[in-house]
Design an enzyme around this catalytic site. Structure first.
Site: not given
Length: 307
Positions: A170, A184, A52, A76, A200, A267, A141, A116
């Site tokens: 999500n 995840v 793009i 993403i 985790i 973040g 992001y 988002s």
């Protein structure tokens, strides 16, 4: 209607392409295949392997002249945006400007933008967050997605380009990439099915609103005709911790693993959950797939599509 889908070889975009073709629309896919997979592209869709950010994008618009653009091409990964904010901005901000300039020049009527919900609200003050929640992204992001929304407003005011911002929670489900840093559900499911040990991040108490990809596709369909120059949350209104998610997946896969924790990631938000009342009221959309059902569908896909 002729619809151009950027990121149409990707996880969410490819499902949207399938649904649009099912509805009888003519679909053109633009995807760089940096993250998307050619095998995901519906054979009935036209396809251009183009980034793009490229000047080649205009030639596609000149030839295809789409009525509507569904914009899902993006960088993403929140963590990658933290480690490489310049690249994130090149794709998610400059790439979008390039796309919108083409939309104006070739008279596109409307843009549906994959924004988002979690990332642009930042650390939430209220739960679940409505669209009126303060916009305080804590990652490049999230800043990029919010900037995209602001550019759409600018192009609407100055050029009359209609748009809808879909603020996703999500998203998970079939075709999600299990080998990246993001996603995840896909990462954990794939590891558990392959007898590997998922790790985790942090204490695992961080929560997210997990929405199944089929429900997200239906949200895109719902706003094609009804939504106009507005933002809508696309989530379930329910939050689940990473620890809960891990336990669900262990139960579904039957894997014999321990719950192991690693360092927390920069973040990463602590809690995120979205109120979907607005899109429900104005566009008659609501999530239909429970997390238990969705996780079973996702695991079944990874079981039958070894990657």
């Amino acid at each position: 209607m002729k619809i151009l889908v950027t990121g149409g070889a990707g996880f969410i975009g490819s499902h949207i392409v399938d649904r649009l073709i099912e509805e009888g629309h003519e679909v053109v896919v633009v995807d760089s295949l940096v993250a998307g997979k050619k095998r995901n592209i519906n054979k009935k869709a036209g396809f251009y392997k183009v980034d793009i950010c490229s000047s080649k994008l205009e030639k596609i618009f000149k030839k295809e002249k789409p009525d509507l653009v569904n914009h899902h091409a993006a960088q993403i990964d929140v963590r990658k945006s933290v480690s490489d904010p310049v690249y994130d901005a090149e794709v998610n901000i400059l790439g979008m400007i390039n796309l919108l300039e083409c939309c104006i020049k070739y008279s596109v009527r409307k843009v549906i933008f994959a924004s988002s919900g979690g990332a642009i609200y930042g650390e939430q003050e209220s739960f679940p967050a409505t669209e009126n929640h303060p916009l305080r992204p804590v990652s490049p992001y999230g800043i990029g997605k919010l900037t995209g929304e602001k550019y759409l407003y600018y192009y609407k005011i100055n050029y009359g380009l209609d748009y809808v911002n879909l603020r996703y929670a999500n998203v998970y489900g079939p075709r999600q990439d299990p080998f990246g840093e993001a996603g995840v559900v896909a990462i954990f499911a794939n590891k558990l099915l392959n007898g590997e040990q998922p790790v985790i991040n942090g204490n695992g108490n961080q929560t997210r609103d997990y929405v199944f990809v089929e429900d997200v596709v239906e949200a895109n369909m719902a706003v094609m005709q009804k939504g106009t120059a507005d933002a809508y949350n696309v989530g379930t209104g329910r939050e689940a911790s990473v620890n809960e998610l891990f336990r669900h997946l262990v139960d579904i896969t039957g894997a014999n693993v321990k719950e192991i924790h690693g360092p927390e990631k920069k973040g990463e938000q602590l809690r995120s959950v979205l109120d979907y009342g607005k899109i429900s009221k104005e566009c008659e959309w609501e999530p239909r797939v429970s997390i238990e059902e969705g996780l079973k569908k996702a695991v079944n896909y990874f079981k039958n599509n070894k990657l």
